[in-house]
Structures are given as C-alpha cells and as structure tokens.
Motif scaffolding. Structure first.
Motif, PDB file in Angstrom:
ATOM      1  N   THR A 290       0.853  -1.200   0.000  1.00  0.00           N
ATOM      2  CA  THR A 290       0.000   0.000   0.000  1.00  0.00           C
ATOM      3  C   THR A 290       0.883   1.242   0.000  1.00  0.00           C
ATOM      4  OG1 THR A 290      -1.513  -1.280   1.349  1.00  0.00           O
ATOM      5  CG2 THR A 290      -1.983   1.079   1.174  1.00  0.00           C
ATOM      6  N   PHE A 291       1.966   1.208   0.772  1.00  0.00           N
ATOM      7  CA  PHE A 291       2.883   2.364   0.798  1.00  0.00           C
ATOM      8  C   PHE A 291       3.411   2.641  -0.605  1.00  0.00           C
ATOM      9  CE2 PHE A 291       7.272   3.785   0.633  1.00  0.00           C
ATOM     10  CZ  PHE A 291       7.145   5.047   1.206  1.00  0.00           C
ATOM     11  N   LEU A 292       3.917   1.593  -1.259  1.00  0.00           N
ATOM     12  CA  LEU A 292       4.541   1.798  -2.579  1.00  0.00           C
ATOM     13  C   LEU A 292       3.535   2.309  -3.609  1.00  0.00           C
ATOM     14  CD1 LEU A 292       7.043  -1.134  -3.234  1.00  0.00           C
ATOM     15  CD2 LEU A 292       7.572   1.257  -2.756  1.00  0.00           C
ATOM     16  N   SER A 293       2.262   1.902  -3.479  1.00  0.00           N
ATOM     17  CA  SER A 293       1.283   2.307  -4.493  1.00  0.00           C
ATOM     18  C   SER A 293       0.556   3.605  -4.125  1.00  0.00           C
ATOM     19  CB  SER A 293       0.282   1.172  -4.729  1.00  0.00           C
ATOM     20  OG  SER A 293      -0.360   0.878  -3.519  1.00  0.00           O
ATOM     21  N   THR A 294       0.977   4.261  -3.049  1.00  0.00           N
ATOM     22  CA  THR A 294       0.327   5.524  -2.650  1.00  0.00           C
ATOM     23  C   THR A 294       0.439   6.564  -3.772  1.00  0.00           C
ATOM     24  OG1 THR A 294       0.938   5.117  -0.360  1.00  0.00           O
ATOM     25  CG2 THR A 294       0.326   7.375  -0.906  1.00  0.00           C
ATOM     26  N   GLU A 295      -0.709   7.170  -4.113  1.00  0.00           N
ATOM     27  CA  GLU A 295      -0.690   8.191  -5.164  1.00  0.00           C
ATOM     28  C   GLU A 295      -0.130   9.491  -4.588  1.00  0.00           C
ATOM     29  OE1 GLU A 295      -4.486   8.986  -6.937  1.00  0.00           O
ATOM     30  OE2 GLU A 295      -3.632  10.571  -8.218  1.00  0.00           O
ATOM     31  N   ALA A 296       0.870  10.060  -5.263  1.00  0.00           N
ATOM     32  CA  ALA A 296       1.482  11.320  -4.815  1.00  0.00           C
ATOM     33  C   ALA A 296       2.171  11.943  -6.023  1.00  0.00           C
ATOM     34  CB  ALA A 296       2.502  11.051  -3.717  1.00  0.00           C
ATOM     35  N   ASP A 297       2.708  13.143  -5.841  1.00  0.00           N
ATOM     36  CA  ASP A 297       3.445  13.754  -6.947  1.00  0.00           C
ATOM     37  C   ASP A 297       4.887  13.258  -6.993  1.00  0.00           C
ATOM     38  OD1 ASP A 297       1.409  15.530  -8.005  1.00  0.00           O
ATOM     39  OD2 ASP A 297       1.537  16.532  -6.053  1.00  0.00           O
ATOM     40  N   ILE A 298       5.484  13.122  -5.800  1.00  0.00           N
ATOM     41  CA  ILE A 298       6.916  12.777  -5.754  1.00  0.00           C
ATOM     42  C   ILE A 298       7.140  11.616  -4.787  1.00  0.00           C
ATOM     43  CG2 ILE A 298       9.236  13.667  -5.182  1.00  0.00           C
ATOM     44  CD1 ILE A 298       7.991  16.536  -5.588  1.00  0.00           C
ATOM     45  N   PHE A 299       7.956  10.664  -5.190  1.00  0.00           N
ATOM     46  CA  PHE A 299       8.375   9.573  -4.300  1.00  0.00           C
ATOM     47  C   PHE A 299       9.886   9.705  -4.111  1.00  0.00           C
ATOM     48  CE2 PHE A 299       9.435   4.756  -4.198  1.00  0.00           C
ATOM     49  CZ  PHE A 299       9.542   4.771  -2.804  1.00  0.00           C
ATOM     50  N   ILE A 300      10.313   9.751  -2.836  1.00  0.00           N
ATOM     51  CA  ILE A 300      11.756   9.809  -2.544  1.00  0.00           C
ATOM     52  C   ILE A 300      12.172   8.503  -1.870  1.00  0.00           C
ATOM     53  CG2 ILE A 300      13.604  11.058  -1.327  1.00  0.00           C
ATOM     54  CD1 ILE A 300      11.761  13.532  -1.277  1.00  0.00           C
ATOM     55  N   PRO A 301      12.709   7.535  -2.629  1.00  0.00           N
ATOM     56  CA  PRO A 301      13.260   6.354  -1.961  1.00  0.00           C
ATOM     57  C   PRO A 301      14.564   6.770  -1.281  1.00  0.00           C
ATOM     58  CG  PRO A 301      13.392   6.127  -4.377  1.00  0.00           C
ATOM     59  CD  PRO A 301      12.856   7.491  -4.091  1.00  0.00           C
ATOM     60  N   ALA A 302      14.679   6.505   0.020  1.00  0.00           N
ATOM     61  CA  ALA A 302      15.897   6.910   0.755  1.00  0.00           C
ATOM     62  C   ALA A 302      16.262   5.807   1.741  1.00  0.00           C
ATOM     63  CB  ALA A 302      15.670   8.240   1.459  1.00  0.00           C
ATOM     64  N   ALA A 303      16.150   4.551   1.271  1.00  0.00           N
ATOM     65  CA  ALA A 303      16.499   3.425   2.156  1.00  0.00           C
ATOM     66  C   ALA A 303      17.539   2.552   1.450  1.00  0.00           C
ATOM     67  CB  ALA A 303      15.256   2.644   2.540  1.00  0.00           C
ATOM     68  N   LEU A 304      17.077   1.447   0.858  1.00  0.00           N
ATOM     69  CA  LEU A 304      18.041   0.486   0.296  1.00  0.00           C
ATOM     70  C   LEU A 304      17.823   0.278  -1.205  1.00  0.00           C
ATOM     71  CD1 LEU A 304      17.921  -2.096   3.226  1.00  0.00           C
ATOM     72  CD2 LEU A 304      19.650  -0.320   2.836  1.00  0.00           C
ATOM     73  N   GLU A 305      18.588  -0.670  -1.769  1.00  0.00           N
ATOM     74  CA  GLU A 305      18.525  -0.924  -3.214  1.00  0.00           C
ATOM     75  C   GLU A 305      17.290  -1.762  -3.586  1.00  0.00           C
ATOM     76  OE1 GLU A 305      21.363  -2.557  -1.601  1.00  0.00           O
ATOM     77  OE2 GLU A 305      22.430  -0.671  -1.521  1.00  0.00           O
ATOM     78  N   ASN A 306      17.082  -1.830  -4.906  1.00  0.00           N
ATOM     79  CA  ASN A 306      16.105  -2.741  -5.511  1.00  0.00           C
ATOM     80  C   ASN A 306      14.705  -2.686  -4.892  1.00  0.00           C
ATOM     81  OD1 ASN A 306      17.905  -3.593  -7.401  1.00  0.00           O
ATOM     82  ND2 ASN A 306      18.491  -5.470  -6.332  1.00  0.00           N
ATOM     83  N   GLN A 307      14.182  -1.481  -4.768  1.00  0.00           N
ATOM     84  CA  GLN A 307      12.811  -1.305  -4.266  1.00  0.00           C
ATOM     85  C   GLN A 307      11.819  -1.189  -5.419  1.00  0.00           C
ATOM     86  OE1 GLN A 307      12.139  -1.426  -0.844  1.00  0.00           O
ATOM     87  NE2 GLN A 307      14.244  -2.136  -1.026  1.00  0.00           N
ATOM     88  N   ILE A 308      12.247  -0.577  -6.532  1.00  0.00           N
ATOM     89  CA  ILE A 308      11.367  -0.408  -7.690  1.00  0.00           C
ATOM     90  C   ILE A 308      11.860  -1.394  -8.754  1.00  0.00           C
ATOM     91  CG2 ILE A 308      10.457   1.230  -9.374  1.00  0.00           C
ATOM     92  CD1 ILE A 308      11.160   3.488  -7.378  1.00  0.00           C
ATOM     93  N   THR A 309      11.115  -2.485  -8.911  1.00  0.00           N
ATOM     94  CA  THR A 309      11.562  -3.607  -9.741  1.00  0.00           C
ATOM     95  C   THR A 309      10.400  -4.072 -10.623  1.00  0.00           C
ATOM     96  OG1 THR A 309      10.797  -5.185  -8.107  1.00  0.00           O
ATOM     97  CG2 THR A 309      13.050  -4.383  -7.827  1.00  0.00           C
ATOM     98  N   ALA A 310      10.625  -5.167 -11.358  1.00  0.00           N
ATOM     99  CA  ALA A 310       9.548  -5.713 -12.194  1.00  0.00           C
ATOM    100  C   ALA A 310       8.311  -6.016 -11.343  1.00  0.00           C
ATOM    101  CB  ALA A 310      10.037  -6.976 -12.887  1.00  0.00           C
ATOM    102  N   LYS A 311       8.540  -6.387 -10.087  1.00  0.00           N
ATOM    103  CA  LYS A 311       7.409  -6.756  -9.213  1.00  0.00           C
ATOM    104  C   LYS A 311       6.622  -5.542  -8.726  1.00  0.00           C
ATOM    105  CE  LYS A 311       8.907 -10.972  -6.911  1.00  0.00           C
ATOM    106  NZ  LYS A 311       9.730 -11.371  -5.787  1.00  0.00           N
ATOM    107  N   THR A 312       7.318  -4.421  -8.498  1.00  0.00           N
ATOM    108  CA  THR A 312       6.653  -3.301  -7.813  1.00  0.00           C
ATOM    109  C   THR A 312       6.404  -2.075  -8.696  1.00  0.00           C
ATOM    110  OG1 THR A 312       8.781  -2.387  -7.115  1.00  0.00           O
ATOM    111  CG2 THR A 312       7.731  -3.918  -5.582  1.00  0.00           C
ATOM    112  N   ALA A 313       7.163  -1.947  -9.807  1.00  0.00           N
ATOM    113  CA  ALA A 313       7.142  -0.672 -10.552  1.00  0.00           C
ATOM    114  C   ALA A 313       5.760  -0.319 -11.088  1.00  0.00           C
ATOM    115  CB  ALA A 313       8.155  -0.721 -11.691  1.00  0.00           C
ATOM    116  N   ASP A 314       4.991  -1.347 -11.469  1.00  0.00           N
ATOM    117  CA  ASP A 314       3.656  -1.086 -12.006  1.00  0.00           C
ATOM    118  C   ASP A 314       2.776  -0.323 -11.026  1.00  0.00           C
ATOM    119  OD1 ASP A 314       3.068  -1.659 -14.585  1.00  0.00           O
ATOM    120  OD2 ASP A 314       3.148  -3.841 -14.250  1.00  0.00           O
ATOM    121  N   SER A 315       3.009  -0.571  -9.739  1.00  0.00           N
ATOM    122  CA  SER A 315       2.117   0.042  -8.746  1.00  0.00           C
ATOM    123  C   SER A 315       2.548   1.463  -8.359  1.00  0.00           C
ATOM    124  CB  SER A 315       2.061  -0.837  -7.491  1.00  0.00           C
ATOM    125  OG  SER A 315       3.310  -0.770  -6.828  1.00  0.00           O
ATOM    126  N   ILE A 316       3.715   1.898  -8.820  1.00  0.00           N
ATOM    127  CA  ILE A 316       4.188   3.243  -8.438  1.00  0.00           C
ATOM    128  C   ILE A 316       3.309   4.289  -9.137  1.00  0.00           C
ATOM    129  CG2 ILE A 316       6.164   4.851  -8.454  1.00  0.00           C
ATOM    130  CD1 ILE A 316       6.841   2.438  -6.758  1.00  0.00           C
TER     131      ILE A 316
END
Ligand code: NAD
Length: 425
Positions: A290-316
């Motif tokens: 739910t966090f990853l698919s939250t609708e917003a203008d800007i997403f700032i990933p500031a943790a670790l690697e490989n968060q936006i991948t084939a599995k998750t990118a569609d929901s961004i």
C-alpha cells in the motif's frame, strides 16, 4: 570485469553492469577505456576479532572496494548492515566514481562496510567494532588516498572514532595533516557545517531544479518517503518550506499514512525518541505494498537498493522519483517507469549532495578553514545545478533518460582524463 564478476552472483552489481553497458553503447565509449572502467581497482576483505561486552570474541567481515581513482583519491561511505557483501560494495563503489565525475569533484569511487546488524550490539561494542575495522583497513585508507564517510547505519560519531583510531596509527608529527582521512565528522572535530543535511539538501535542490524546468508547482505537491534516516528525514524537512505535503513514510519499523499531511519535523523528533516511524500520532499504519502504491506527486526512496523492480514498478503512482538512496530502481523498474511516463532523478545525480559537501569538508581541513553554512549551501547549490544542466543537456542530445545521460556525463569525463594521461607504461 564488470560483466564477469556479475555472473558470479545475481545482485545489485548486475544493475550497474546493465546501466554502464547501456550508456557506453549510446556514447560509443572507447573500448579500451571501457575495459578499465568496467573493472574495480582494489577489493579489500578483512576478518577481524572484537571482544564483546560479555567477554566473548566475535569475528566480523569488513569490505573496502576501490573502483577508480583517475580523477582523484578514492571516496565513499561505510555501511554497517547485514546485507553488506562484495556484490553490494562493488556496486556502491562504482556508483561513487560516476557521482564524483558528474559533480566535477576531484575524487574517485570507493565504498565499504561491515556485514552486521548494528541493532544487536551495544554502543561500546559498535565503537570497538569500528575501531578494529579501521585498524584492519590500515593504510588502505588515508587522507590523500581513500577517504570514508557515513552511509546506512553509520554517522558522525562513528566517523569521529575512525578519525581518532587512524590518528593513533600515524606518527605524532603527521597527525595534524591527517584530519581529512574521513568526512562527515562532527563539526567539533573538523566536520563541515551542512554535511549532516547535505544529501537530503541535494535531493531537494534537484527536485526544485526539476520543478522549475518543468513548470511544476511544488506548493501543494504531495510526496512520500521510504527510509527516514539521514537522507529521508532531511529531504522531507527541507521540502516542507516549499508548501509540499508529506503523506506517507516507510522505514524498517513499518509504514504510516495521513492524507492531511505528516509534519516531518515532528516525525524526526519522534523517530529520534522511539527509533522508527511506527505509531506516529494521527497516522494510519499501512503495509509495504500500500505504501509503494500511494498516489502522490513525488516519491523519494531513501532506504536500500532494488525497491522499484519488475514486481513493484507497475504500482508506483507518482510523477517524479527522486532517488535519495543508491540503486533503489533496477533496470526492469527503470523500463516500467519510463513506459508509465514517470521521470527519475537518478541516484548518481540526485544523492550526490553528500559527497559534494564531503569534498568541501576535505578542502576546509586541508586549508585549516571553517566555512559558514550559507557558503556551503551556496556552493552545493551551484555544483548540483551545474550537474543537473550537464545531465539534462546530454539527455536531450542523445534523446535518452536522465540515468543514461548522467552516465554519459561521467563516462565522457573519465574517457577524456584517460585519453590525456595515457595508459602506463
Ligand atoms: P540511515 O541509516 O540514516 O537511514 C536508513 C533508513 O532506511 C532508516 O530509516 C531505516 O529504517 C530505513 N530502512 C532500512 N531498511 C529498510 C527497509 N527494508 N524498508 C524500509 N526502510 C528501511 O541511512 P542514510 O544515510 O539515510 O542512507 C539511506 C540511503 O541513502 C542509502 O541508500 C545510502 O547509500 C544513500 N546515501 C546516503 C548518503 C549519506 O550522506 N548518508 C549519501 C548518498 C546516498
């Protein structure tokens, strides 16, 4: 070679290989220089014993990878995390080379770390682990050779321990000339004003520049942040004065959401007190998806690697991803976001503020100077805006994405340096 090593293990390093090959092809990088840049120069692995509080000895594994020093001494952070391994450190070291080249600072790329979970150790154990690791690295680091800095789970205090240990290993008459062996130190022992916030500040300067360029109104914009440590919390706080609204945050303790807005300053105080964002007042707890698919203008990933991948990118579901973290998007993630029309401010540009102010700290130490915060911020802004302009120019010239364009800026600079210097002998 980048490609050969990547086959040993599938991981984040493979992402570097992919990004590098793509950019090298676009810009037709000289084949011989490609061979050099596709290789890390030195890989140091140390095992060292540390006495624990209970009297038992534990053996730790530490790494330092030095990717390239054609443009200046090796430079890069130290990470204390269970996922630290040679694959990750190689990737992070290589990204450092590109980052320094893009921002035009006279450093090469390195990275290091210890494979450990710091939450399992007391403060005095972490101090002994840090000091023993510094001792084990010995002359593989040095103020004019390889200069560490903070990264995940390391901070100014840890840099001060590294400094103190290093200084006790050099002859007394040389100590004064060695305080630039690490950056990100507390201001009291030679740190620079503004280094603490520098990476988050850089992320915000670049978001501001992108917004200007694209006539995007940051007042009333919404943003989400993954990771609320040094980078995530500073970026969140520094975006607030623009009128932008933080609506969701995730860290290692969980994810929180509030459509009316989360105050980043209050959240920072809360995290300092309770160790994570979980349970912050007025917010609903949400799960990772739910966090990853939250609708917003800007997403700032500031943790670790490989968060936006084939599995998750569609929901961004945002307009801009500003990569505060290193390597949060893998090549599949890049392709999917591009198809969705989502712009990425790539890590090697977007989070370079930290190493730029580290360079300012290093310069101040060498010159026995202490700059005002306003001067540091002004110089940082200039460096990052220039880097942004070079990257967007290359993106237009080659009709490509900002990540590939950022690589082209870096690789062109390194290619020119090698062509001028030649290859020894
Ligand atoms: P930090 O240790 O201060 O904070 C890390 C944050 O990530 C914490 O809030 C932690 O809870 C969160 N986190 C860890 N695992 C998570 C997970 N699985 N899911 C969600 N959140 C998680 O580290 P930092 O210095 O802020 O670094 C964050 C990122 O920024 C890293 O990728 C680092 O390499 C990059 N970076 C840092 C600097 C710097 O100056 N510190 C500079 C450039 C890039």
């Amino acid at each position: 070679m980048l490609g050969t090593k990547a086959k040993e293990k599938k991981g984040v390093y493979e992402n570097v290989v992919h990004q590098f090959d793509k950019a090298a092809k676009y810009m037709k990088l000289d084949e011989n220089i490609k061979k050099i840049l596709a290789t890390t120069m030195n890989e140091i692995l140390v095992h060292f014993p540390v006495k624990m509080d209970n009297g038992q000895v534990e053996i730790f594994t530490g790494y330092r990878v030095q990717h390239n020093n054609a443009l200046g001494p090796f430079k890069g952070g130290l990470r204390f995390h269970p996922a630290v391994d040679i694959d990750e450190v190689r990737a992070l070291a290589t990204w450092m080379t590109w980052k320094c080249a893009i921002t035009d600072i006279p450093f090469g790329g390195a990275k290091g770390g210890i494979q450990m979970d710091p939450s399992k150790y007391s403060a005095s154990e972490i101090e002994r682990i840090t000091r023993r690791f510094t001792f084990a690295l010995a002359n593989n680091i040095g103020p004019e050779y390889d200069i560490p800095a903070p990264d995940v789970n390391t901070n100014a205090k840890i840099m001060a321990w590294i400094l103190d240990t290093y200084l006790s290993m050099v002859p007394p008459h040389e100590r004064k000339r060695c305080i630039h062996v690490v950056t990100g130190k507390p201001v009291e022992v030679g740190g620079s004003p503004g280094r603490d916030k520098a990476t988050g500040q850089g992320v915000v300067f670049l978001i501001e520049q992108w917004a200007k360029d694209n006539k995007f109104d940051l007042s009333n914009a919404t943003y989400t942040v993954q990771g609320f440590g040094n980078v995530g919390s500073w970026a969140s706080r520094l975006l607030k004065p623009f009128g932008s609204k933080l609506i969701a945050v995730e860290d290692v303790t969980g994810a929180i959401y509030n459509s009316d807005g989360i105050d980043p300053d209050k959240l920072t105080e809360y995290v300092q007190k309770y160790g994570g964002v979980h349970g912050f007042e007025g917010c609903e707890s949400i799960d990772h998806d739910t966090f990853l698919s939250t609708e917003a203008d800007i997403f700032i990933p500031a943790a670790l690697e490989n968060q936006i991948t084939a599995k998750t990118a569609d929901s961004i579901n945002v307009k801009l991803v500003a990569e505060g973290a290193n390597g949060p998007t893998d090549p599949d993630g890049d392709d999917i976001l591009a198809k969705k029309g989502i712009v990425i401010l790539p890590d090697i540009l977007c989070n370079a503020g930290g190493v730029v102010v580290s360079y300012f700290e290093w310069l101040q130490n060498k010159r026995s100077e202490s700059w005002e915060l306003a001067e540091v911020d002004k110089k940082l802004h200039k460096k990052l805006v220039n880097a942004y302009k070079s990257v967007t120019e290359q993106a237009k010239k080659y009709n490509t994405d900002l990540r590939t364009a950022a690589y082209i800026v870096a690789l062109s600079k390194l290619e020119m340096a090698y062509k001028e210097r030649g290859i020894f002998p």
